[in-house]
Design an enzyme around this catalytic site. Structure first.
Site, PDB file in Angstrom:
ATOM      1  N   PHE A 124     -39.154  30.737  27.755  1.00 35.04           N
ATOM      2  CA  PHE A 124     -40.386  30.518  26.985  1.00 35.04           C
ATOM      3  C   PHE A 124     -41.252  31.751  27.159  1.00 35.04           C
ATOM      4  O   PHE A 124     -41.585  32.109  28.292  1.00 35.04           O
ATOM      5  CB  PHE A 124     -41.061  29.274  27.570  1.00 35.04           C
ATOM      6  CG  PHE A 124     -42.396  28.891  27.012  1.00 35.04           C
ATOM      7  CD1 PHE A 124     -42.493  27.971  25.973  1.00 35.04           C
ATOM      8  CD2 PHE A 124     -43.564  29.386  27.568  1.00 35.04           C
ATOM      9  CE1 PHE A 124     -43.736  27.558  25.490  1.00 35.04           C
ATOM     10  CE2 PHE A 124     -44.820  28.988  27.089  1.00 35.04           C
ATOM     11  CZ  PHE A 124     -44.896  28.066  26.051  1.00 35.04           C
ATOM     12  N   THR A 159     -40.000  33.982  32.877  1.00 34.27           N
ATOM     13  CA  THR A 159     -39.010  33.360  33.762  1.00 34.27           C
ATOM     14  C   THR A 159     -37.650  33.349  33.061  1.00 34.27           C
ATOM     15  O   THR A 159     -37.553  32.932  31.901  1.00 34.27           O
ATOM     16  CB  THR A 159     -39.450  31.922  34.126  1.00 34.27           C
ATOM     17  OG1 THR A 159     -40.672  32.021  34.847  1.00 34.27           O
ATOM     18  CG2 THR A 159     -38.403  31.195  34.961  1.00 34.27           C
ATOM     19  N   ARG A 269     -40.557  20.225  69.718  1.00 36.39           N
ATOM     20  CA  ARG A 269     -41.162  21.342  70.460  1.00 36.39           C
ATOM     21  C   ARG A 269     -42.054  20.821  71.600  1.00 36.39           C
ATOM     22  O   ARG A 269     -42.943  20.007  71.358  1.00 36.39           O
ATOM     23  CB  ARG A 269     -41.999  22.184  69.495  1.00 36.39           C
ATOM     24  CG  ARG A 269     -42.802  23.274  70.151  1.00 36.39           C
ATOM     25  CD  ARG A 269     -41.934  24.408  70.610  1.00 36.39           C
ATOM     26  NE  ARG A 269     -42.724  25.515  71.152  1.00 36.39           N
ATOM     27  CZ  ARG A 269     -42.196  26.541  71.788  1.00 36.39           C
ATOM     28  NH1 ARG A 269     -40.882  26.621  71.962  1.00 36.39           N
ATOM     29  NH2 ARG A 269     -42.952  27.510  72.230  1.00 36.39           N
ATOM     30  N   ILE A 338     -48.102  24.704  62.625  1.00 36.76           N
ATOM     31  CA  ILE A 338     -47.428  23.760  63.530  1.00 36.76           C
ATOM     32  C   ILE A 338     -46.236  24.436  64.224  1.00 36.76           C
ATOM     33  O   ILE A 338     -45.954  24.181  65.391  1.00 36.76           O
ATOM     34  CB  ILE A 338     -47.015  22.483  62.753  1.00 36.76           C
ATOM     35  CG1 ILE A 338     -48.287  21.679  62.432  1.00 36.76           C
ATOM     36  CG2 ILE A 338     -46.011  21.634  63.551  1.00 36.76           C
ATOM     37  CD1 ILE A 338     -48.087  20.508  61.512  1.00 36.76           C
ATOM     38  N   GLU A 364     -48.208  28.782  34.374  1.00 38.22           N
ATOM     39  CA  GLU A 364     -48.453  27.663  33.436  1.00 38.22           C
ATOM     40  C   GLU A 364     -49.921  27.227  33.484  1.00 38.22           C
ATOM     41  O   GLU A 364     -50.245  26.049  33.308  1.00 38.22           O
ATOM     42  CB  GLU A 364     -47.462  26.525  33.680  1.00 38.22           C
ATOM     43  CG  GLU A 364     -46.033  27.071  33.554  1.00 38.22           C
ATOM     44  CD  GLU A 364     -44.968  26.064  33.277  1.00 38.22           C
ATOM     45  OE1 GLU A 364     -45.287  24.971  32.789  1.00 38.22           O
ATOM     46  OE2 GLU A 364     -43.793  26.386  33.533  1.00 38.22           O
ATOM     47  N   SER A 367     -55.315  27.793  38.582  1.00 35.85           N
ATOM     48  CA  SER A 367     -56.204  26.712  39.051  1.00 35.85           C
ATOM     49  C   SER A 367     -57.555  26.782  38.341  1.00 35.85           C
ATOM     50  O   SER A 367     -58.153  25.750  38.031  1.00 35.85           O
ATOM     51  CB  SER A 367     -56.424  26.832  40.556  1.00 35.85           C
ATOM     52  OG  SER A 367     -55.250  26.470  41.244  1.00 35.85           O
ATOM     53  N   GLU A 368     -58.015  28.012  38.069  1.00 37.52           N
ATOM     54  CA  GLU A 368     -59.316  28.135  37.382  1.00 37.52           C
ATOM     55  C   GLU A 368     -59.220  27.554  35.972  1.00 37.52           C
ATOM     56  O   GLU A 368     -60.124  26.849  35.518  1.00 37.52           O
ATOM     57  CB  GLU A 368     -59.738  29.616  37.308  1.00 37.52           C
ATOM     58  CG  GLU A 368     -60.120  30.233  38.647  1.00 37.52           C
ATOM     59  CD  GLU A 368     -58.917  30.551  39.551  1.00 37.52           C
ATOM     60  OE1 GLU A 368     -57.778  30.601  39.051  1.00 37.52           O
ATOM     61  OE2 GLU A 368     -59.108  30.730  40.767  1.00 37.52           O
TER      62      GLU A 368
HETATM   63  C1  FAD Z   1     -43.452  34.210  38.684  1.00 41.57           C
HETATM   64  C2  FAD Z   1     -44.103  34.042  37.341  1.00 41.57           C
HETATM   65  C3  FAD Z   1     -43.375  33.469  36.311  1.00 41.57           C
HETATM   66  C4  FAD Z   1     -43.959  33.334  35.046  1.00 41.57           C
HETATM   67  N1  FAD Z   1     -43.225  32.819  34.014  1.00 41.57           N
HETATM   68  C5  FAD Z   1     -43.732  32.836  32.752  1.00 41.57           C
HETATM   69  C6  FAD Z   1     -42.923  32.421  31.639  1.00 41.57           C
HETATM   70  O1  FAD Z   1     -41.780  31.982  31.781  1.00 41.57           O
HETATM   71  N2  FAD Z   1     -43.446  32.537  30.399  1.00 41.57           N
HETATM   72  C7  FAD Z   1     -44.706  33.005  30.160  1.00 41.57           C
HETATM   73  O2  FAD Z   1     -45.093  33.093  29.003  1.00 41.57           O
HETATM   74  N3  FAD Z   1     -45.504  33.382  31.207  1.00 41.57           N
HETATM   75  C8  FAD Z   1     -45.048  33.301  32.483  1.00 41.57           C
HETATM   76  N4  FAD Z   1     -45.836  33.702  33.546  1.00 41.57           N
HETATM   77  C9  FAD Z   1     -47.202  34.150  33.284  1.00 41.57           C
HETATM   78  C10 FAD Z   1     -48.283  33.211  33.817  1.00 41.57           C
HETATM   79  O3  FAD Z   1     -48.337  32.025  33.070  1.00 41.57           O
HETATM   80  C11 FAD Z   1     -49.608  33.990  33.833  1.00 41.57           C
HETATM   81  O4  FAD Z   1     -49.476  34.955  34.869  1.00 41.57           O
HETATM   82  C12 FAD Z   1     -50.812  33.119  34.064  1.00 41.57           C
HETATM   83  O5  FAD Z   1     -51.046  32.289  32.946  1.00 41.57           O
HETATM   84  C13 FAD Z   1     -52.073  33.939  34.356  1.00 41.57           C
HETATM   85  O6  FAD Z   1     -52.222  34.974  33.430  1.00 41.57           O
HETATM   86  P1  FAD Z   1     -52.505  36.475  33.971  1.00 41.57           P
HETATM   87  O7  FAD Z   1     -51.482  36.755  35.008  1.00 41.57           O
HETATM   88  O8  FAD Z   1     -52.600  37.378  32.821  1.00 41.57           O
HETATM   89  O9  FAD Z   1     -53.901  36.363  34.687  1.00 41.57           O
HETATM   90  P2  FAD Z   1     -55.376  36.512  33.979  1.00 41.57           P
HETATM   91  O10 FAD Z   1     -55.471  35.593  32.808  1.00 41.57           O
HETATM   92  O11 FAD Z   1     -55.660  37.946  33.761  1.00 41.57           O
HETATM   93  O12 FAD Z   1     -56.288  35.959  35.155  1.00 41.57           O
HETATM   94  C14 FAD Z   1     -56.679  36.736  36.268  1.00 41.57           C
HETATM   95  C15 FAD Z   1     -57.651  35.887  37.108  1.00 41.57           C
HETATM   96  O13 FAD Z   1     -58.822  35.579  36.317  1.00 41.57           O
HETATM   97  C16 FAD Z   1     -59.004  34.180  36.269  1.00 41.57           C
HETATM   98  N5  FAD Z   1     -59.547  33.790  34.963  1.00 41.57           N
HETATM   99  C17 FAD Z   1     -59.106  34.145  33.722  1.00 41.57           C
HETATM  100  N6  FAD Z   1     -59.845  33.553  32.781  1.00 41.57           N
HETATM  101  C18 FAD Z   1     -60.780  32.813  33.434  1.00 41.57           C
HETATM  102  C19 FAD Z   1     -61.836  31.962  33.016  1.00 41.57           C
HETATM  103  N7  FAD Z   1     -62.094  31.746  31.715  1.00 41.57           N
HETATM  104  N8  FAD Z   1     -62.596  31.350  33.964  1.00 41.57           N
HETATM  105  C20 FAD Z   1     -62.343  31.548  35.287  1.00 41.57           C
HETATM  106  N9  FAD Z   1     -61.353  32.334  35.739  1.00 41.57           N
HETATM  107  C21 FAD Z   1     -60.583  32.954  34.825  1.00 41.57           C
HETATM  108  C22 FAD Z   1     -57.615  33.590  36.476  1.00 41.57           C
HETATM  109  O14 FAD Z   1     -57.692  32.233  36.894  1.00 41.57           O
HETATM  110  C23 FAD Z   1     -57.042  34.524  37.517  1.00 41.57           C
HETATM  111  O15 FAD Z   1     -57.516  34.170  38.784  1.00 41.57           O
HETATM  112  C24 FAD Z   1     -45.296  33.779  34.830  1.00 41.57           C
HETATM  113  C25 FAD Z   1     -46.033  34.324  35.895  1.00 41.57           C
HETATM  114  C26 FAD Z   1     -45.457  34.453  37.137  1.00 41.57           C
HETATM  115  C27 FAD Z   1     -46.266  35.044  38.259  1.00 41.57           C
END
Ligand code: FAD
Length: 387
Positions: A124, A159, A269, A338, A364, A367-368
């Protein structure tokens, strides 16, 4: 032990998958993590045993199981191998379900059977370098011509990229339309103009592959558009709702292992002449871990049940992912504590819980973003699933 929240079939599936995972996937999990070996054999095995596309109608190769049954399978796999769990989860919730719910009869016939058998892996692709949490700002273009849509752009952090045989790719027919321009396409790995970056060197889930996808004038025939033009964004959100339940289940699996390992160690332990589990400081930590695990599991199972009921449940899915993922990270740290110094050493495999758990707070939807989803609904109406 049978869980009262599950029906008889679901409890039988739970017992069977736990047994299968213990005898197979668990055995090579540490080696796959250490050597970053893509666990294709696990996906093939799960396909042979009927655990892929579980919610899909048997007519297309699935087993017609409940969403909750599939969610429990993610949890059971994650308890042994979180990397296989995410490959499984993306394959099922983000790819297979996309084709099953939004595909034409012809697309289902052509694509679902080998995905359900584990002979093809699905991925995806929505994220881009400049478009993560705000997926609607994507730049990958789809230009309609007489031979189909021509896709050009780059997708980040995908992924199974480079391993998967097929990709649901999101692209915009016009960035000016914002989310209303986004359209979904089914793209095979062998498509001309499609290339992949090298595997990313990750903190955790190291056996799963995460890579960039480069689309250079990839031609997608009209019949491989998934859903209508401009309807890709609601499709992505619908699939990510299910994906978030899957990530909650992955987190619950990690928490289960954190607790099991911690309990075993607390019994064995000895310090100051007694098992460390005799000390209140350790007991309280174990009690909190068990309580959180129970709550996270119930939230995740409830979310999976609600998924079957249809629209309007998005904040509950976000709550399950938010709670379970943040607790998974905390429990991984608790387990290391632990174990003391041994917890910090690779050999004991507890540090891996932390490396694998961290990403559940990111992918996906971070947390924010989960908090944004919950709060925006709360401010509109308080009645979130009758809390
Ligand atoms: C191991 C791995 C596998 C993945 N697999 C896939 C996949 O199969 N397909 C796919 O399409 N994507 C995939 N991703 C991407 C993943 O979904 C994104 O990394 C994620 O959605 C965050 O986007 P970003 O990394 O661009 O962070 P950003 O959007 O740039 O965010 C950076 C920080 O800013 C915060 N932030 C952003 N907007 C706001 C807001 N409005 N309010 C408060 N805080 C905010 C975020 O919470 C985060 O802490 C994968 C990522 C990883 C690490």
């Amino acid at each position: 032990m049978a869980l009262s929240i599950l029906n008889e079939d679901e409890n039988a599936i739970r017992d069977a998958i736990l047994d299968l995972v213990r005898k197979t996937i668990a055995k090579r999990s540490q080696e796959f993590d250490e050597k970053a070996i893509f666990p294709r054999e696990n996906i093939e095995l799960l396909g042979q045993q009927g655990y892929l596309g579980m919610i899909v109608d048997p007519r297309w190769g699935g087993s017609g199981a409940t969403y909750l049954a599939q969610t429990m399978v993610v949890e059971a796999i994650a308890a042994a191998d979180p990397a296989t769990a995410v490959i499984y989860e993306v394959h099922n919730s983000l790819h297979i379900e996309g084709i099953w719910r939004f595909g034409t009869e012809e697309q289902k016939k052509r694509y679902l059977p080998d995905l359900c058998r584990g002979q093809a892996i699905g991925a995806f692709a929505i994220t881009e370098a400049e478009s993560g949490s705000n997926a609607a700002s994507m730049r990958t273009r789809a230009v309609k011509k007489s031979d189909g849509y021509h896709l050009s752009g780059r997708k980040m952090f995908i992924t199974s990229a480079g391993e998967a045989e097929r990709y649901i790719v999101f692209a915009t027919v016009d960035p000016a339309f914002e989310e209303k321009g986004i359209t979904a396409f089914i793209v095979p790995k062998t498509a001309k103009g499609l290339a992949f970056g090298p595997p990313e060197d990750k903190l955790g889930i190291r056996a799963s592959r995460t890579s960039e996808m480069i689309l250079d004038d990839v031609v997608v025939p009209m019949e491989d558009r998934l859903g209508a033009e401009g309807e890709g964004y609601p499709i992505a959100l619908y699939l990510l709702d299910g994906g978030r339940i899957g990530i909650a289940a992955q987190s619950v699996g990690i928490m289960t292992t954190a607790l099991e390992r911690s309990l075993a160690y607390a019994r064995e332990r000895k310090q100051f002449g007694k098992a460390i589990g005799q000390f209140e400081g350790v007991q309280w930590r174990l009690a909190d871990m068990a309580t959180d695990l129970h709550a996270a599991r119930l939230m995740t199972y409830e979310a999976a049940r609600r998924r079957e009921e249809g629209e309007g449940q998005r904040p509950l899915f976000a709550m399950a992912k938010l709670f379970a993922s943040e607790k998974a990270v905390k429990h991984a740290i608790d387990a290391i504590q632990i174990f003391g110094g041994y917890g910090y050493m690779r050999e004991y495999g507890v540090e891996r819980l932390l490396r694998d758990a961290k990403v559940t707070e990111i992918y996906e939807g971070t947390s924010e973003i989960m908090r944004l989803v919950i709060a925006s609904r709360l401010l509109k109406e308080y009645d979130l699933g009758n809390i």
